[in-house]
Design a protein around this motif. Structure first.
Motif, PDB file in Angstrom:
ATOM      1  N   PRO A   1      62.425 -92.051  52.756  1.00  0.00           N
ATOM      2  CA  PRO A   1      61.728 -93.169  53.388  1.00  0.00           C
ATOM      3  C   PRO A   1      61.908 -93.234  54.903  1.00  0.00           C
ATOM      4  CG  PRO A   1      63.798 -93.943  52.531  1.00  0.00           C
ATOM      5  CD  PRO A   1      63.728 -92.476  52.218  1.00  0.00           C
ATOM      6  N   TYR A   2      61.814 -92.086  55.575  1.00  0.00           N
ATOM      7  CA  TYR A   2      62.029 -92.110  57.021  1.00  0.00           C
ATOM      8  C   TYR A   2      60.762 -91.686  57.742  1.00  0.00           C
ATOM      9  CZ  TYR A   2      66.703 -92.437  55.291  1.00  0.00           C
ATOM     10  OH  TYR A   2      67.804 -92.848  54.600  1.00  0.00           O
ATOM     11  N   GLU A   3      60.641 -92.156  58.977  1.00  0.00           N
ATOM     12  CA  GLU A   3      59.434 -91.836  59.731  1.00  0.00           C
ATOM     13  C   GLU A   3      59.386 -90.372  60.108  1.00  0.00           C
ATOM     14  OE1 GLU A   3      57.836 -94.535  62.753  1.00  0.00           O
ATOM     15  OE2 GLU A   3      59.261 -95.954  61.893  1.00  0.00           O
ATOM     16  N   ARG A   4      58.159 -89.879  60.260  1.00  0.00           N
ATOM     17  CA  ARG A   4      57.961 -88.498  60.686  1.00  0.00           C
ATOM     18  C   ARG A   4      57.339 -88.477  62.061  1.00  0.00           C
ATOM     19  NH1 ARG A   4      54.719 -85.867  55.772  1.00  0.00           N
ATOM     20  NH2 ARG A   4      55.707 -87.160  54.176  1.00  0.00           N
ATOM     21  N   LEU A   5      57.935 -87.713  62.917  1.00  0.00           N
ATOM     22  CA  LEU A   5      57.351 -87.446  64.219  1.00  0.00           C
ATOM     23  C   LEU A   5      56.711 -86.072  64.101  1.00  0.00           C
ATOM     24  CD1 LEU A   5      60.489 -88.565  66.211  1.00  0.00           C
ATOM     25  CD2 LEU A   5      58.354 -89.844  65.983  1.00  0.00           C
ATOM     26  N   HIS A   6      55.384 -86.015  64.253  1.00  0.00           N
ATOM     27  CA  HIS A   6      54.697 -84.760  63.963  1.00  0.00           C
ATOM     28  C   HIS A   6      54.191 -84.098  65.249  1.00  0.00           C
ATOM     29  CE1 HIS A   6      52.774 -81.800  61.505  1.00  0.00           C
ATOM     30  NE2 HIS A   6      51.644 -81.987  62.166  1.00  0.00           N
ATOM     31  N   LEU A   7      54.640 -82.867  65.452  1.00  0.00           N
ATOM     32  CA  LEU A   7      54.240 -82.101  66.645  1.00  0.00           C
ATOM     33  C   LEU A   7      53.179 -81.066  66.282  1.00  0.00           C
ATOM     34  CD1 LEU A   7      57.684 -81.269  68.334  1.00  0.00           C
ATOM     35  CD2 LEU A   7      55.830 -82.578  69.391  1.00  0.00           C
ATOM     36  N   GLU A   8      52.159 -80.964  67.133  1.00  0.00           N
ATOM     37  CA  GLU A   8      51.199 -79.855  67.038  1.00  0.00           C
ATOM     38  C   GLU A   8      50.972 -79.301  68.416  1.00  0.00           C
ATOM     39  OE1 GLU A   8      47.482 -80.406  64.924  1.00  0.00           O
ATOM     40  OE2 GLU A   8      48.577 -81.018  63.120  1.00  0.00           O
ATOM     41  N   HIS A   9      51.205 -78.013  68.563  1.00  0.00           N
ATOM     42  CA  HIS A   9      51.043 -77.347  69.864  1.00  0.00           C
ATOM     43  C   HIS A   9      51.697 -78.151  70.987  1.00  0.00           C
ATOM     44  CE1 HIS A   9      48.415 -74.644  67.793  1.00  0.00           C
ATOM     45  NE2 HIS A   9      47.594 -75.624  67.457  1.00  0.00           N
ATOM     46  N   GLY A  10      52.886 -78.652  70.734  1.00  0.00           N
ATOM     47  CA  GLY A  10      53.645 -79.332  71.789  1.00  0.00           C
ATOM     48  C   GLY A  10      53.289 -80.786  72.014  1.00  0.00           C
ATOM     49  N   GLN A  11      52.330 -81.305  71.229  1.00  0.00           N
ATOM     50  CA  GLN A  11      51.976 -82.714  71.406  1.00  0.00           C
ATOM     51  C   GLN A  11      52.366 -83.508  70.177  1.00  0.00           C
ATOM     52  OE1 GLN A  11      48.568 -83.801  73.654  1.00  0.00           O
ATOM     53  NE2 GLN A  11      47.820 -81.694  73.729  1.00  0.00           N
ATOM     54  N   LEU A  12      52.845 -84.728  70.423  1.00  0.00           N
ATOM     55  CA  LEU A  12      53.233 -85.607  69.327  1.00  0.00           C
ATOM     56  C   LEU A  12      51.986 -86.332  68.832  1.00  0.00           C
ATOM     57  CD1 LEU A  12      55.990 -86.172  68.057  1.00  0.00           C
ATOM     58  CD2 LEU A  12      56.187 -88.146  69.556  1.00  0.00           C
ATOM     59  N   LEU A  13      51.717 -86.238  67.524  1.00  0.00           N
ATOM     60  CA  LEU A  13      50.445 -86.791  67.039  1.00  0.00           C
ATOM     61  C   LEU A  13      50.532 -88.276  66.698  1.00  0.00           C
ATOM     62  CD1 LEU A  13      48.656 -84.024  65.018  1.00  0.00           C
ATOM     63  CD2 LEU A  13      48.707 -84.499  67.460  1.00  0.00           C
ATOM     64  N   ASN A  14      51.724 -88.781  66.377  1.00  0.00           N
ATOM     65  CA  ASN A  14      51.814 -90.220  66.092  1.00  0.00           C
ATOM     66  C   ASN A  14      52.409 -90.964  67.284  1.00  0.00           C
ATOM     67  OD1 ASN A  14      54.053 -88.742  65.417  1.00  0.00           O
ATOM     68  ND2 ASN A  14      54.052 -89.350  63.284  1.00  0.00           N
ATOM     69  N   SER A  15      52.656 -92.254  67.111  1.00  0.00           N
ATOM     70  CA  SER A  15      53.025 -93.093  68.257  1.00  0.00           C
ATOM     71  C   SER A  15      54.367 -92.719  68.853  1.00  0.00           C
ATOM     72  CB  SER A  15      53.061 -94.556  67.837  1.00  0.00           C
ATOM     73  OG  SER A  15      54.304 -94.830  67.187  1.00  0.00           O
ATOM     74  N   GLY A  16      55.250 -92.141  68.037  1.00  0.00           N
ATOM     75  CA  GLY A  16      56.562 -91.793  68.565  1.00  0.00           C
ATOM     76  C   GLY A  16      57.527 -92.959  68.576  1.00  0.00           C
ATOM     77  N   GLU A  17      57.055 -94.101  68.077  1.00  0.00           N
ATOM     78  CA  GLU A  17      57.907 -95.299  68.038  1.00  0.00           C
ATOM     79  C   GLU A  17      58.580 -95.356  66.667  1.00  0.00           C
ATOM     80  OE1 GLU A  17      59.616 -98.376  69.971  1.00  0.00           O
ATOM     81  OE2 GLU A  17      57.986 -97.205  70.876  1.00  0.00           O
ATOM     82  N   VAL A  18      59.870 -95.061  66.606  1.00  0.00           N
ATOM     83  CA  VAL A  18      60.582 -95.032  65.333  1.00  0.00           C
ATOM     84  C   VAL A  18      61.195 -96.407  65.078  1.00  0.00           C
ATOM     85  CG1 VAL A  18      62.496 -94.025  64.039  1.00  0.00           C
ATOM     86  CG2 VAL A  18      61.090 -92.572  65.511  1.00  0.00           C
TER      87      VAL A  18
END
Ligand code: ADP
Ligand code: ADP
Length: 224
Positions: free
Chosen positions: A204-221
């Motif tokens: 049940p933990y948030e995922r920070l998802h990277l694609e080609h060096g960019q974070l796709l979600n808000s990054g707010e954990v």
């Protein structure tokens, strides 16, 4: 605990390995860092541990601006962090005790204190009694536990793990993840890079998802 403000990282001669990353992990939170091979996961962890330096933007750890930290701050910053690697990087010519004691020896702790803390760390990962063993005599899962004991022996505020279950079967992987949860439950901030989606989708933990060096979600954990 961790804040990235528009952080980019470019290795010499390359394109951006990380591009304009914004992210915030409050103290005591836990999250996964996902993305394909080459997406920038290791680079992001290395920036936090000052194994690499940011090219642009500001990176804060525990309130300190690491983008501006001089080289002489690096040892003090690293003391706040426990790092765990896929191949755990144990010293195979040293005993389990000596491997786990290493960060304390480097930090200059007294002999008695080292023994006490090493045993406490081994107890937490379920390896008390294996002090005199050499890593080669342990299973892959046990070796990774030694790596975790070494990472937590200094009581860091932050644990960074780079594919910690990459070489382990599903049962052992779950055990290792459960260990990270236990450290998180006593207040340690935990960031785990993993591409084992099967494993982390159950947690049940948030995922920070990277694609080609960019974070796709808000990054707010948020706190779990
Ligand atoms: P991941 O951990 O997600 O596999 P990395 O952070 O290792 O991704 O790599 C991100 C990008 O940066 C890749 O294109 C990789 O080849 C490049 N890279 C990583 N380390 C270096 C380095 N030391 N020098 C040059 N390029 C690098
Ligand atoms: P590990 O993460 O287990 O140390 P890796 O194979 O991911 O092993 O990376 C080994 C080293 O090579 C790392 O320090 C990484 O930054 C570096 N590296 C990765 N990609 C590149 C690249 N394209 N050019 C130069 N170095 C790289």
């Amino acid at each position: 605990m961790i804040r990235f403000d528009n952080v980019s990282k470019r290795y010499p001669g390359g394109k951006d390995a990380l591009h304009a990353v914004n992210l915030h992990m409050p103290a005591g939170s836990m999250a996964f860092l996902t993305g394909h091979s080459g997406a920038g996961k290791s680079t992001l962890l290395k920036l936090i541990a000052l194994l690499e330096r940011t090219t642009r933007g500001q990176l804060f750890l525990d309130g300190e601006n690491l983008s501006r930290a001089p080289k002489r701050r690096i040892p003090m910053v690293r003391r706040k962090i426990g790092m765990i690697f896929q191949n755990h990087r144990l010293l195979f010519d040293r005993t389990v005790f000596d491997n786990v004691a290493l960060p304390l020896v480097i930090a200059g702790h007294r002999h008695q204190e080292i023994g006490r803390r090493v045993r406490a760390a081994l107890d937490k990962v379920g390896l008390l009694g294996h002090e005199r063993a050499f890593p080669i005599t342990l299973s892959g899962g046990e070796q990774q536990r030694v790596g975790i004991a070494r990472a937590v022996v200094n009581k860091p505020k932050l644990l960074l793990a780079d594919e910690p279950t990459g070489n382990l079967d599903p049962d052992l992987s779950r055990d290792i993840m459960h260990l990270f949860e236990q450290f998180n439950q006593v207040g340690v901030t935990v960031l785990i890079a993993s591409h084992d989606l099967d494993l982390i989708s159950r947690m049940p933990y948030e995922r920070l998802h990277l694609e080609h060096g960019q974070l796709l979600n808000s990054g707010e954990v948020a706190m779990a």
